[in-house]
Scaffold this motif. Sequence first.
Motif: not given
Length: 280
Positions: A97, A101-103, A105-107, A109-110, A113, A164, A167
């Motif tokens: 997270m 690389r944003r992709i 981090a986004r994956a 994070w998903a 959650q 979490e 992070r």
Amino acid sequence: MTGERVPGALPVLLPFTLSRTRLGLRPSPRHGALLCVGTALTASAALAQGDAVRLSALAVIVKWAPLLLSGFAFNIAISLLAMLIGTAAGTFLGLAMLAGRRIVARAAWAVTQFFRNAPWLVLLFFVMFLVPFQVTLFGIRVPLPDWVKATLGFSLPVMANVAEIVRGAVRSVPDTQWEAAESLAFTRRQILWRIILPQCVKRMLPPWMNVYALVAMATVQASIVGVSEMLTLTAQVHAAEGGRPELFAPLYGFALLCFFLYCYPITRWTERLERRFQIR
């Protein structure tokens, strides 16, 4: 009649009569009282024999304590394995997270959650029914018993919560630590593993222990999917004792006491660590 025998007369058999005075049988109130006392003593003896078979609640717990404690040890083993797997996976997921690389981090994070906000029992059912009973590795069949799948089911929410925690711990380190390390020509990986994460251990330990206490208490849910842990064995013991209603509260109270005595020291230790590692 004088009782003399008349010549030519046939003998007559007179009816037999029992004389009370001859046998010495004269019923009195004392005889009735003795009869009542004897009947009461006989009934009391029979009742005492019946009560001897029906053990008390404490005797039942002492009798089945080794079996119940073995089930409790199985709960602890499942919680430790789930915590180990979830911590290893959650550490990498938490670092993902924070990836550049944003992709990625986004994956990450998903995924975090999703598993963090999903009910633990639902995840346990999904793993129990979707994971096969055995897998084939290099031509060798490896069975996956129910307790292994239950451990994997509990490790999923642990992974999300640990991610979490990681992070948040990394984010809590001041930016000056990053800037000072970059000024010394450290790479991002070196900064993370050699400087930042060692400082995060004391930040992560108290919440990590809270998660473990929750996992230890949640392992009783494995009884719903057929794992022979303490709650399952408690139900079997209650059935083996005839399903007596008066044993329900003592048996399940014994299980409650075992989990309390195991988890309460963890809570107290967590509070002590929080005071010791308090960040000012």
